[in-house]
Write a protein that holds these residues in place. Structure first.
Motif, mmCIF file in Angstrom:
data_model
loop_
_atom_site.group_PDB
_atom_site.id
_atom_site.type_symbol
_atom_site.label_atom_id
_atom_site.label_comp_id
_atom_site.label_asym_id
_atom_site.label_seq_id
_atom_site.Cartn_x
_atom_site.Cartn_y
_atom_site.Cartn_z
ATOM 1 N N UNK A 1 1.034 -1.440 -0.338
ATOM 2 C CA UNK A 1 0.226 -0.245 -0.083
ATOM 3 C C UNK A 1 0.916 1.774 -0.297
ATOM 4 N N UNK A 2 1.921 0.990 0.674
ATOM 5 C CA UNK A 2 3.210 2.480 0.752
ATOM 6 C C UNK A 2 3.585 2.747 -0.276
ATOM 7 N N UNK A 3 3.604 1.677 -1.012
ATOM 8 C CA UNK A 3 4.108 1.871 -2.375
ATOM 9 C C UNK A 3 3.465 2.262 -3.407
ATOM 10 N N UNK A 4 2.184 1.663 -3.698
ATOM 11 C CA UNK A 4 1.188 2.476 -3.967
ATOM 12 C C UNK A 4 0.843 4.050 -4.207
ATOM 13 N N UNK A 5 0.494 4.430 -3.168
ATOM 14 C CA UNK A 5 1.058 5.430 -2.972
ATOM 15 C C UNK A 5 -0.706 6.405 -3.302
ATOM 16 N N UNK A 6 -1.214 5.645 -2.736
ATOM 17 C CA UNK A 6 -2.736 5.984 -2.979
ATOM 18 C C UNK A 6 -3.102 6.744 -2.212
ATOM 19 N N UNK A 7 -4.468 7.873 -2.415
ATOM 20 C CA UNK A 7 -4.652 9.648 -2.635
ATOM 21 C C UNK A 7 -5.383 8.666 -1.348
ATOM 22 N N UNK A 8 -6.552 7.549 -1.431
ATOM 23 C CA UNK A 8 -7.155 7.565 -0.120
ATOM 24 C C UNK A 8 -7.509 5.702 -0.612
ATOM 25 N N UNK A 9 -7.603 5.139 1.206
ATOM 26 C CA UNK A 9 -7.433 4.239 1.087
ATOM 27 C C UNK A 9 -9.921 3.972 1.975
ATOM 28 N N UNK A 10 -10.600 3.861 0.568
ATOM 29 C CA UNK A 10 -11.700 2.622 1.754
ATOM 30 C C UNK A 10 -11.910 1.685 2.051
ATOM 31 N N UNK A 11 -12.641 2.011 2.820
ATOM 32 C CA UNK A 11 -12.618 0.406 3.357
ATOM 33 C C UNK A 11 -14.218 0.065 3.707
#
Length: 294
Positions: free
Chosen positions: A70-80
């Motif tokens: 996840x850190x490598x993907x560097x998303x703008x948001x994580x939706x759970x």
């Protein structure tokens, strides 16, 4: 806009589908395949099925403690949405983590908010978009929407709340910078535990309690008494006083008295046997009006 999505059941699929129409889904996280049925066939979650059908990359870790993707993907948001694993602080710090929780927080933090709303006879329930922190559903509120519980089953409400959450999520993402998070009042919080199969047991004490359990635990774990599983029933009244388990009427169903109230049994299932009508059951047992059904 790059998003990592985390979820597992059908409730989460509707949210993921809406996000997939609007944003770049960098990755999907879901629960590992689980054995289902008597033959223990490994079965993917509904979210995994959707992700594969739509060409999305899927990850199924049993824990997130050592996750580096996840850190490598560097998303703008994580939706759970009903994911099933707690997010460690390391992931919470990667990007804003928005959880779509199926209750009006701080009421019913935990695993079974929809069932709890039905069991407790709540008039309303809803979906809360929450900015996640290290606690269990304790984060700040970003948005919420509500609906009436009425006589709906948990299955009905799961579907309805999923539709609400699917509309709510893009609103929160698109307006995130304008929303002022609202802290939850911990003193008003309540907890909804994970449902166990034994929770479906009912006695003929309260027709109201049986009806609420019937609606809350549909489809799983269902409700059952000492003699059989109750697959279909209707609530007749909640106030009359009767001998618990007494057969009051036999027609298109079997009306049974409770200490308080009456229910009509329509379809039942004896352990190890096929589902049959309640009328066929009492006829086969040669039970009559005023006999006990169990």
């Amino acid at each position: 806009m790059k998003i990592v999505f985390m979820g597992s059941p059908d409730y989460a699929v509707k949210i993921l589908d809406e996000l997939n129409k609007r944003y770049d889904i960098a990755a999907v996280y879901t629960q590992p395949d689980k054995p289902v049925g008597r033959k223990k066939v490994l079965t993917p979650t509904p979210v995994k099925k959707y992700a594969i059908e739509n060409g999305l990359e899927v990850f199924m870790p049993s824990t997130l403690k050592n996750d580096e993707i996840i850190e490598k993907l560097n998303p703008d948001f994580i939706v759970v949405a009903a994911y099933g694993l707690l997010l460690p602080e390391k992931i919470l710090n990667v990007a804003p983590c928005i959880n779509l929780h199926a209750s009006l927080l701080p009421k019913y933090r935990g695993a079974s908010p929809i069932q709890s709303a039905i069991l407790n006879g709540d008039k309303y329930t809803g979906v809360t978009a929450m900015l996640m922190d290290v606690g269990l559903d304790t984060g700040d509120i970003l948005a919420w929407d509500y609906t009436e519980v009425g006589n709906k089953t948990s299955e009905d409400l799961f579907n309805e709340l999923a539709e609400i959450a699917a509309k709510q999520t893009p609103y929160v993402i698109d307006n995130f910078g304008k929303i002022e998070p609202l802290k939850q009042i911990d003193a008003l919080a309540s907890y909804s535990p994970k449902i166990k199969k034994q929770d479906g047991y009912v006695s003929f004490d309260s027709a109201l309690t049986i009806d609420r359990k019937y609606r809350a635990f549909k489809p799983w774990p269902g409700i059952f008494c000492d003699a059989f599983k109750i697959n279909e029933m209707e609530l007749i009244d909640t106030d009359s006083q009767n001998r618990p388990g007494e057969i009051i009427d036999i027609n298109d169903g079997v009306t049974v008295g409770c200490k308080k109230g009456k229910i009509k049994l329509i379809k039942i299932q004896v352990p190890g046997k096929k589902e049959i009508s309640a009328a066929d059951y009492v006829n086969g047992k040669r039970l009559k009006i005023k006999d006990l059904i169990y």
